[in-house]
Design an enzyme around this catalytic site. Structure first.
Site, PDB file in Angstrom:
ATOM      1  N   HIS A 130       0.093   4.547   4.025  1.00 51.55           N
ATOM      2  CA  HIS A 130      -0.515   5.181   2.969  1.00 51.55           C
ATOM      3  C   HIS A 130       0.084   6.684   2.842  1.00 51.55           C
ATOM      4  CE1 HIS A 130      -4.281   2.472   3.194  1.00 51.55           C
ATOM      5  NE2 HIS A 130      -2.769   1.822   3.012  1.00 51.55           N
TER       6      HIS A 130
ATOM      7  N   SER B  40       0.700  -1.351  -0.071  1.00 50.74           N
ATOM      8  CA  SER B  40      -0.050  -0.039  -0.123  1.00 50.74           C
ATOM      9  C   SER B  40       0.849   1.039   0.192  1.00 50.74           C
ATOM     10  CB  SER B  40      -0.957   0.039   1.087  1.00 50.74           C
ATOM     11  OG  SER B  40      -1.809  -1.054   1.328  1.00 50.74           O
TER      12      SER B  40
END
Length: 252
Positions: free
Chosen positions: A199, A153
């Site tokens: 993220h 991610s």
């Protein structure tokens, strides 16, 4: 009779292992590195599935050697990289991340070139790692040191940022991409156990790197993309490593 394909632009399985097909893809700017990353992630996920079937202890040993846990990074520094290629031994984590990679990876790889794309992917992933280390250093109570994470991610959000910067510079409509990014950013608030810090870190590093590559700073004006990648990428890597080392001082 033509054959229906759910993803018409995706390669056929046999072409992935055909040297001539790979060479053609490489010369034409095809997503060779993107495909390689997907293959590595899928193979590692399959190994996890087999390990879980054979022995939960074997799976735990595999994950403990590959996941990123801030407290043990000084002893297992390779986890800064290996954690990018591991996923939860279930279907949704690997499926969602690989579909996302296939959506944005080929675009950036075609724009940057193969090795420069790999550099951005790894830098973005390390940016996600750094965010987790910073969280561990500053989060009250010290519980952040014991959080174990894995997944692509952080690197994927770096690619999101690169697409955003590049398309905005070219004046291309990115509404659909913004919607997809918003869904990804909102996911940690809906589903528990997702490392939102990675993220954010990946997005920031990927965005900064893309801004530098597309900037008109005098020192690199007129230089090739390879030169610009080195001029900006190496110092950015040094900053990430130095900041990460500072974060790890309490556990060294």
């Amino acid at each position: 009779m033509s054959q229906f394909r759910l993803f018409p632009n995706s390669p056929r399985a046999r072409s992935l292992f055909n040297k001539d097909a790979v060479r053609r893809e490489w010369r034409s700017g095809g997503p060779v590195i993107t495909q390689a990353i997907i293959m590595i992630c899928v193979v590692m996920w399959a190994v996890e599935i087999v390990a879980r079937f054979l022995s939960p202890a074997l799976l735990n040993a595999l994950l403990s050697l590959g996941m990123l846990t801030p407290a043990v990074v000084p002893h297992y520094p390779w986890t800064l990289i290996t954690s990018m290629f591991l996923h939860e031994p279930g279907i949704f984590h690997i499926l969602f991340n690989m579909l996302t990679l296939w959506a944005v990876g080929p675009v950036i790889e075609h724009l940057l070139g193969h090795w420069r794309f790999l550099g951005m992917y790894l830098l973005s992933g390390l940016g996600g790692d750094l965010a987790l280390l910073l969280w561990a250093r500053f989060y009250p109570g010290g519980s952040g040191w014991l959080v174990s994470v894995y997944g692509a991610s952080g690197a994927l959000f770096g690619l999101f940022a690169a697409v955003l910067v590049t398309y905005r510079r070219q004046g291309i409509d990115i509404t659909s991409m913004l919607v997809w990014m918003a869904i990804n950013f909102a996911t940690p608030f809906v589903i528990q156990g997702i490392a939102w810090q990675a993220h954010v870190g990946g997005f920031i590093i990927g965005g900064v790197y893309a801004l530098l590559l597309t900037s008109r700073i005098p020192i690199t004006r007129g230089k090739s993309l390879t030169i610009r990648s080195l001029v900006y990428g190496i110092p950015l890597l040094v900053v990430i490593v130095a900041a990460g080392a500072w974060c790890l001082i309490p556990v060294m």
